[in-house]
Design a protein around this motif. Sequence first.
Motif, PDB file in Angstrom:
ATOM      1  N   ARG A  99       2.648  -1.977  11.833  1.00 23.45           N
ATOM      2  CA  ARG A  99       2.762  -2.077  13.285  1.00 23.45           C
ATOM      3  C   ARG A  99       2.673  -0.659  13.832  1.00 23.45           C
ATOM      4  N   GLY A 100       1.591  -0.387  14.545  1.00 18.67           N
ATOM      5  CA  GLY A 100       1.365   0.982  15.003  1.00 18.67           C
ATOM      6  C   GLY A 100       1.234   1.879  13.798  1.00 18.67           C
ATOM      7  N   ASP A 101       2.049   2.934  13.738  1.00 14.15           N
ATOM      8  CA  ASP A 101       2.041   3.841  12.592  1.00 14.15           C
ATOM      9  C   ASP A 101       3.068   3.472  11.530  1.00 14.15           C
ATOM     10  N   SER A 102       3.888   2.447  11.801  1.00 11.51           N
ATOM     11  CA  SER A 102       4.934   2.057  10.848  1.00 11.51           C
ATOM     12  C   SER A 102       4.375   1.147   9.768  1.00 11.51           C
ATOM     13  N   LEU A 103       4.789   1.407   8.548  1.00  7.17           N
ATOM     14  CA  LEU A 103       4.325   0.675   7.378  1.00  7.17           C
ATOM     15  C   LEU A 103       5.536   0.173   6.603  1.00  7.17           C
ATOM     16  N   LEU A 104       5.577  -1.123   6.346  1.00  7.11           N
ATOM     17  CA  LEU A 104       6.667  -1.727   5.572  1.00  7.11           C
ATOM     18  C   LEU A 104       6.050  -2.434   4.368  1.00  7.11           C
ATOM     19  N   ILE A 105       6.546  -2.104   3.179  1.00  8.39           N
ATOM     20  CA  ILE A 105       6.049  -2.704   1.943  1.00  8.39           C
ATOM     21  C   ILE A 105       7.215  -3.329   1.194  1.00  8.39           C
ATOM     22  N   VAL A 106       7.045  -4.582   0.801  1.00  6.00           N
ATOM     23  CA  VAL A 106       7.983  -5.277  -0.077  1.00  6.00           C
ATOM     24  C   VAL A 106       7.229  -5.511  -1.380  1.00  6.00           C
ATOM     25  N   GLU A 107       7.680  -4.859  -2.445  1.00  9.69           N
ATOM     26  CA  GLU A 107       6.982  -4.974  -3.725  1.00  9.69           C
ATOM     27  C   GLU A 107       7.944  -5.465  -4.804  1.00  9.69           C
ATOM     28  N   LEU A 108       7.602  -6.608  -5.362  1.00 13.20           N
ATOM     29  CA  LEU A 108       8.340  -7.170  -6.478  1.00 13.20           C
ATOM     30  C   LEU A 108       7.618  -6.734  -7.746  1.00 13.20           C
ATOM     31  N   LEU A 109       8.213  -5.803  -8.457  1.00 15.11           N
ATOM     32  CA  LEU A 109       7.571  -5.229  -9.640  1.00 15.11           C
ATOM     33  C   LEU A 109       7.728  -6.118 -10.871  1.00 15.11           C
ATOM     34  N   ARG A 110       8.848  -6.819 -10.930  1.00 10.40           N
ATOM     35  CA  ARG A 110       9.115  -7.704 -12.060  1.00 10.40           C
ATOM     36  C   ARG A 110       9.757  -8.969 -11.523  1.00 10.40           C
ATOM     37  N   GLY A 111       8.920  -9.953 -11.262  1.00 11.26           N
ATOM     38  CA  GLY A 111       9.416 -11.230 -10.778  1.00 11.26           C
ATOM     39  C   GLY A 111       9.799 -12.124 -11.942  1.00 11.26           C
ATOM     40  N   LEU A 128      -0.711 -12.171   6.150  1.00 15.11           N
ATOM     41  CA  LEU A 128       0.639 -12.644   6.430  1.00 15.11           C
ATOM     42  C   LEU A 128       0.634 -13.440   7.732  1.00 15.11           C
ATOM     43  N   PRO A 129       1.501 -14.438   7.843  1.00 12.77           N
ATOM     44  CA  PRO A 129       1.653 -15.094   9.139  1.00 12.77           C
ATOM     45  C   PRO A 129       2.254 -14.090  10.122  1.00 12.77           C
ATOM     46  N   GLU A 130       2.173 -14.370  11.416  1.00 14.85           N
ATOM     47  CA  GLU A 130       2.759 -13.435  12.388  1.00 14.85           C
ATOM     48  C   GLU A 130       4.270 -13.403  12.189  1.00 14.85           C
ATOM     49  N   ILE A 131       4.759 -12.218  11.914  1.00 12.89           N
ATOM     50  CA  ILE A 131       6.195 -12.007  11.693  1.00 12.89           C
ATOM     51  C   ILE A 131       6.781 -11.214  12.849  1.00 12.89           C
ATOM     52  N   VAL A 132       6.062 -10.178  13.264  1.00 12.94           N
ATOM     53  CA  VAL A 132       6.468  -9.302  14.364  1.00 12.94           C
ATOM     54  C   VAL A 132       5.265  -9.186  15.301  1.00 12.94           C
ATOM     55  N   PRO A 133       5.462  -9.411  16.611  1.00 14.37           N
ATOM     56  CA  PRO A 133       4.325  -9.283  17.535  1.00 14.37           C
ATOM     57  C   PRO A 133       3.677  -7.898  17.421  1.00 14.37           C
ATOM     58  N   GLY A 134       2.350  -7.885  17.384  1.00  8.55           N
ATOM     59  CA  GLY A 134       1.606  -6.633  17.312  1.00  8.55           C
ATOM     60  C   GLY A 134       1.442  -6.078  15.918  1.00  8.55           C
ATOM     61  N   ALA A 135       1.965  -6.768  14.914  1.00 12.10           N
ATOM     62  CA  ALA A 135       1.862  -6.293  13.533  1.00 12.10           C
ATOM     63  C   ALA A 135       0.822  -7.116  12.782  1.00 12.10           C
ATOM     64  N   VAL A 136       0.207  -6.502  11.794  1.00 13.66           N
ATOM     65  CA  VAL A 136      -0.741  -7.195  10.920  1.00 13.66           C
ATOM     66  C   VAL A 136      -0.336  -6.892   9.486  1.00 13.66           C
ATOM     67  N   GLY A 137      -0.476  -7.897   8.625  1.00 14.79           N
ATOM     68  CA  GLY A 137      -0.075  -7.673   7.246  1.00 14.79           C
ATOM     69  C   GLY A 137      -0.804  -8.567   6.278  1.00 14.79           C
ATOM     70  N   GLY A 155       1.104   4.068   8.567  1.00 17.30           N
ATOM     71  CA  GLY A 155       0.482   2.759   8.506  1.00 17.30           C
ATOM     72  C   GLY A 155      -0.848   2.750   9.242  1.00 17.30           C
ATOM     73  N   SER A 156      -1.735   1.868   8.824  1.00 19.19           N
ATOM     74  CA  SER A 156      -3.042   1.747   9.454  1.00 19.19           C
ATOM     75  C   SER A 156      -3.394   0.273   9.563  1.00 19.19           C
ATOM     76  N   GLN A 157      -3.454  -0.223  10.797  1.00 19.66           N
ATOM     77  CA  GLN A 157      -3.845  -1.617  10.976  1.00 19.66           C
ATOM     78  C   GLN A 157      -5.284  -1.819  10.515  1.00 19.66           C
ATOM     79  N   LYS A 158      -6.111  -0.796  10.668  1.00 19.12           N
ATOM     80  CA  LYS A 158      -7.496  -0.868  10.204  1.00 19.12           C
ATOM     81  C   LYS A 158      -7.525  -1.077   8.687  1.00 19.12           C
ATOM     82  N   GLU A 159      -6.680  -0.355   7.960  1.00 17.20           N
ATOM     83  CA  GLU A 159      -6.603  -0.510   6.507  1.00 17.20           C
ATOM     84  C   GLU A 159      -6.108  -1.907   6.140  1.00 17.20           C
ATOM     85  N   ALA A 160      -5.120  -2.424   6.880  1.00 21.19           N
ATOM     86  CA  ALA A 160      -4.625  -3.773   6.613  1.00 21.19           C
ATOM     87  C   ALA A 160      -5.736  -4.797   6.811  1.00 21.19           C
TER      88      ALA A 160
END
Length: 137
Positions: free
Chosen positions: A91-103, A63-72, A47-52
Motif C-alpha cells: 500500500r503506497g510505499d509500505s510493504l507487508l510480508i507474511v512468510e511461513l518458512l516451515r508449515g 490477494l482478496p481486498e484486505i485494505v483499501p488501496g492495497a494490492v497483494g 513497497g511497489s504496487q507495480k511490482e505486485a
Amino acid sequence: MTGVHDPIVKGRFNMPASDGWGSGGCFVYQPNGNKLKVLDITLSTGGSQKEAEFQISQGARRLPEIVPGAVGYYGQDGSAGNTQAAATLVRGDSLLIVELLRGVKGRDNTADVVALMKLVAPKLISSATPAPKQTKG
C-alpha cells in the motif's frame, strides 16, 4: 499453522518510526534443536504496487481486498512436499510480508498465510503509512 509448540517469538513494530513510516517484524522460531525460523512477518518501506501487479501477471495469485488501496499476492513454493508459503501486500510505499518458512504437511499453507495476512494487515499496513499531509487552501 506452524505445528510448533511453545515457539520462541522475537521482534517488534515501530508504528510510526521517526521518519514517519512504520516498520518492524515478528519472527517465530522452533524452541529446540537449531531453533530454525518457521514464520516471519515483516513490515517495511520500499513497497511497489507495480511490482505486485507484475508478480500477479507472472502467475502469483492475487490477494482478496484486505485494505483499501492495497494490492497483494500469495503463493507456495512449487517443490513437491515443500510447505513454504508467503503473502505480500503493498500500500503506497509500505510493504507487508507474511512468510511461513516451515508449515505443516497436509495443511493448506497458502490459506494459512492469507488468513494471517487478513488478520494483521488492517492494523499494520494502515498504521505504517503516514497520514496524507493537510494542505491549506
